[in-house]
Design an enzyme around this catalytic site. Structure first.
Site, PDB file in Angstrom:
ATOM      1  N   CYS A  67       0.825  -1.214   0.000  1.00 30.71           N
ATOM      2  CA  CYS A  67       0.000   0.000   0.000  1.00 30.71           C
ATOM      3  C   CYS A  67       0.866   1.273   0.000  1.00 30.71           C
ATOM      4  O   CYS A  67       2.079   1.214   0.161  1.00 30.71           O
ATOM      5  CB  CYS A  67      -0.908  -0.001   1.216  1.00 30.71           C
ATOM      6  SG  CYS A  67       0.011   0.132   2.769  1.00 30.71           S
ATOM      7  N   ALA A  70       3.027   1.804   3.020  1.00 31.49           N
ATOM      8  CA  ALA A  70       4.249   0.983   2.966  1.00 31.49           C
ATOM      9  C   ALA A  70       5.315   1.658   2.109  1.00 31.49           C
ATOM     10  O   ALA A  70       6.496   1.666   2.455  1.00 31.49           O
ATOM     11  CB  ALA A  70       3.941  -0.410   2.421  1.00 31.49           C
ATOM     12  N   ARG A 101      11.815  -5.434   6.182  1.00 28.33           N
ATOM     13  CA  ARG A 101      12.532  -5.316   4.910  1.00 28.33           C
ATOM     14  C   ARG A 101      14.029  -5.551   5.091  1.00 28.33           C
ATOM     15  O   ARG A 101      14.779  -5.576   4.141  1.00 28.33           O
ATOM     16  CB  ARG A 101      12.260  -3.924   4.396  1.00 28.33           C
ATOM     17  CG  ARG A 101      12.746  -3.560   3.020  1.00 28.33           C
ATOM     18  CD  ARG A 101      12.030  -2.287   2.678  1.00 28.33           C
ATOM     19  NE  ARG A 101      12.451  -1.594   1.520  1.00 28.33           N
ATOM     20  CZ  ARG A 101      12.921  -0.341   1.530  1.00 28.33           C
ATOM     21  NH1 ARG A 101      13.056   0.299   2.678  1.00 28.33           N
ATOM     22  NH2 ARG A 101      13.215   0.269   0.427  1.00 28.33           N
ATOM     23  N   HIS A 201       5.752   6.394  -2.544  1.00 31.67           N
ATOM     24  CA  HIS A 201       7.089   6.898  -2.892  1.00 31.67           C
ATOM     25  C   HIS A 201       6.994   8.374  -3.266  1.00 31.67           C
ATOM     26  O   HIS A 201       7.770   9.203  -2.801  1.00 31.67           O
ATOM     27  CB  HIS A 201       7.664   6.170  -4.118  1.00 31.67           C
ATOM     28  CG  HIS A 201       7.820   4.690  -3.952  1.00 31.67           C
ATOM     29  ND1 HIS A 201       7.707   3.829  -5.012  1.00 31.67           N
ATOM     30  CD2 HIS A 201       8.092   3.930  -2.866  1.00 31.67           C
ATOM     31  CE1 HIS A 201       7.911   2.590  -4.585  1.00 31.67           C
ATOM     32  NE2 HIS A 201       8.141   2.626  -3.288  1.00 31.67           N
TER      33      HIS A 201
HETATM   34 FE1  CFM Z   1      12.833   0.336  -5.445  1.00 32.90          FE
HETATM   35 FE2  CFM Z   1      12.232  -2.007  -5.616  1.00 32.90          FE
HETATM   36 FE3  CFM Z   1      10.857  -0.325  -4.052  1.00 32.90          FE
HETATM   37 FE4  CFM Z   1      13.397  -1.041  -3.435  1.00 32.90          FE
HETATM   38 FE5  CFM Z   1      12.420  -2.975  -1.844  1.00 32.90          FE
HETATM   39 FE6  CFM Z   1      11.245  -3.873  -4.027  1.00 32.90          FE
HETATM   40 FE7  CFM Z   1       9.938  -2.234  -2.448  1.00 32.90          FE
HETATM   41 MO1  CFM Z   1      10.449  -4.675  -1.658  1.00 32.90          MO
HETATM   42  S1  CFM Z   1      14.192  -1.384  -5.343  1.00 32.90           S
HETATM   43  S2  CFM Z   1      12.398   0.850  -3.375  1.00 32.90           S
HETATM   44  S3  CFM Z   1      14.280  -1.877  -1.650  1.00 32.90           S
HETATM   45  S4  CFM Z   1      10.933  -0.462  -6.159  1.00 32.90           S
HETATM   46  S5  CFM Z   1      12.476  -4.890  -2.668  1.00 32.90           S
HETATM   47  S6  CFM Z   1      11.852  -4.005  -6.192  1.00 32.90           S
HETATM   48  S7  CFM Z   1       9.195  -3.923  -3.397  1.00 32.90           S
HETATM   49  S8  CFM Z   1      10.763  -2.709  -0.554  1.00 32.90           S
HETATM   50  S9  CFM Z   1       9.004  -0.365  -2.876  1.00 32.90           S
END
Ligand code: CFM
Length: 550
Positions: A67, A70, A101, A201
């Site tokens: 989500c 997260a 994580r 993000h």
């Molecule tokens: Fe970038 Fe990723 Fe992500 Fe990531 Fe991650 Fe991920 Fe993630 Mo899990 S590199 S920041 S450190 S998009 S592994 S493939 S899903 S936490 S939001």
């Protein structure tokens, strides 16, 4: 990945057959939508087929996604040790986003603040849901300040906060007036915002950019100063990257956000270059810092020994000093000597084996390089929540249709800072670096152009589709996360978690590559998986069908 048109082993027809098989199970409307998210790759002259992505998951489908909360709290801010982070919401949200994580940190001094061992939450109850939670939030902030004296506090909104209308920004302003020595800011990152983590993000980037970056003018000492954006120190990756950069004699000012602290973010605008590792989670920050402060950015990756060497060379070429270029070559030669010995040995046992990668936003792309280094082929891959630019390359951005879910996320209007805007290179210098060194400023080529013709690309993969992939392709290894791990392993296929790295790491940089080769060798050559009989192989499962499809 130079043999992208080598279709000898996996013919386009197998991918097409698998796609058909997947869609057959769905009601017509669902099948129509999924058909646009499941694409047989066909890279021709840097053009790839269009893929539908960053769209809502169909209700009822078991998605791999998380989500917005997260993405904001867990992903972008989570790895920062001294921004005190309070989850405003029920206790589960704070607890399950707390270090699962495996993001690590290392304070520079024994007295350095590190709040990561704490999961802080307002622990909302029915009473707050009915009468409002702002009072409890203020109390939590008071308590946190008196106990920890942090430089900064972030407040993270969970779903109920948005539903009942608590104003975390008003609370932040009020508390900041009371405690002007603490930088307090709130994030409207309710879980339901947007369609996945990706929205979180963007929300995190916006607030860190507007409330933190540019607050402090002090610079770290050293030459060749740059930031890494989009590296989160999972399993110690950042430590390995820091080791290499230090050996090369360059200065890593700030990482967003692996092994990071508040003051590094606050003074991040003083560097001469930003390099972007995870494009999906932090490209907004790179663009905004360029617009406001004149810092150029380009894409790099430290996943894979070759990719690491290539990225180091690019960074050195950007700074251009002959002594730096020389030192970087020396470091690469020394590090590669150790990597090569292991790589050759492991490659003998792994050559030709088949991998599949379904990881969220950039790892499904980056880790293909590591597999290729030991002779393994990726035949199918996909992101959980990335956008078309991560699949097809940034050149498609102008063509991406902006829907209501995307419009829901604020897009900041950023202008050049009247005093602090300072272009680090002239236009001519940038073009020269592009032409002579192959540095693509403001660019990301995407995953699909680097994959082979006939590979199967699937966005937002679900459980049903994963089962068909396994049955039809019989891969030697499947890479995904904890939600997939045990179902896939019960099916007799080893699963490597590429989010948390299971219990291992680092996998970045040179030593990380060696760790990865060894780990994959151990997994794909282990005989134990052959002996597994899944429960459903012994006892048939109940199946159903959609009446309206008949
Ligand atoms: Fe970038 Fe990723 Fe992500 Fe990531 Fe991650 Fe991920 Fe993630 Mo899990 S590199 S920041 S450190 S998009 S592994 S493939 S899903 S936490 S939001």
């Amino acid at each position: 990945m130079s043999d992208k048109n080598n279709t000898a082993i996996y013919e386009t027809s197998l991918a097409g057959e698998v796609k058909e098989l997947i869609l057959k199970k769905y009601p017509a409307k669902v099948a129509r939508k999924r058909a646009r998210q499941i694409v047989v790759n066909n890279p021709v002259d840097d053009q790839v087929p269009e893929i539908l992505s960053n769209t809502r998951t169909i209700p009822g489908i078991l998605t791999m996604r998380g989500c917005a909360y997260a993405g904001c709290k867990g992903v972008v801010l989570g790895p920062t040790r001294d921004i005190l982070q309070i989850t405003h919401g029920p206790i589960g949200c704070g607890f399950y986003s707390w270090l699962t994580r495996r993001n690590q940190t290392r304070p520079t001094t024994a007295a350095g603040a590190n709040f990561m061992p704490y999961a802080m939450s307002t622990d909302m109850q029915e009473e707050e849901i009915i009468f409002g939670g702002e009072k409890k939030l203020k109390k939590a902030i008071e308590e946190a300040i008196s106990l920890f004296h942090p430089k900064a506090i972030g407040i993270f909104s969970t779903c109920p906060v948005g539903l009942i209308g608590d104003d975390v920004h008003a609370v932040a302003r009020e508390m900041e007036e009371k405690h002007p020595e603490v930088n307090i800011f709130g994030f409207s990152c309710e879980g339901y915002k947007g369609v996945s983590q990706s929205a979180g993000h963007h929300i995190a980037n916006n607030k860190v950019f507007s409330k933190v970056v540019g607050q402090i003018e002090t610079q770290k000492e050293g030459e060749y100063r740059f930031n890494i954006l989009g590296e989160y120190n999972i399993g110690g990756d950042a430590f390995e990257i820091e080791r290499i950069i230090e050996r090369c004699g360059m200065t890593l000012h700030s990482t967003f956000s692996g092994n990071s602290e508040y003051e590094e973010f606050a003074s991040a605008h003083t560097v001469d270059l930003n390099v972007v590792m995870c494009h999906r989670s932090i490209n907004y920050m790179a663009d905004m810092m360029e617009k406001r402060y004149g810092i150029p950015w380009f894409k790099i990756s430290f996943i894979g020994a070759e990719a690491t060497a290539k990225s180091l060379r690019k960074i050195a070429a950007y700074f251009g000093a002959p002594e730096l270029l020389e030192r970087v070559e020396k470091v690469i030669a020394e590090e590669m000597y150790h990597v090569e010995a292991v790589r050759q040995e492991v490659k003998e046992r792994c050559e030709g084996k088949v991998a599949m990668l379904f990881v969220a936003g950039s790892r499904a792309h980056h880790y293909q390089e590591l597999f290729a280094e030991i002779g393994m082929k990726t035949v199918s891959a996909g992101y959980e929540f990335a956008h078309r630019d991560d699949y097809e390359g940034r050149k498609v951005i102008p063509d991406i249709i902006v829907d209501a879910d995307t419009r829901n996320i604020e897009e900041l209007t950023v202008e050049a800072d009247p005093i602090r805007y300072r272009p680090r290179k002239t236009e001519e210098q940038l073009r020269q670096l592009e032409n002579q060194e192959g540095i693509g400023f403001n660019d990301y080529a995407g995953m699909m152009p680097e994959m082979k013709k006939g590979d199967l690309i699937i966005d937002d993969l679900n459980h049903h589709e994963a089962e068909i992939l396994i049955e039809k392709y019989k891969p030697d290894i499947f890479c995904a996360g904890i939600k997939e791990k045990y179902v896939i392993q019960k099916g007799g296929i080893p699963l490597k978690q590429l989010h948390s790295y299971d219990y291992s790491g680092p996998y970045a940089g040179f030593r990380g590559a060696v760790n990865f080769y060894r780990e994959i060798d151990r997994m794909v050559n282990s005989k134990v998986f052959r002996f597994i009989k899944a429960p459903w192989q012994k006892k048939p499962e109940l199946t159903g069908s959609y009446a309206w499809n008949k």
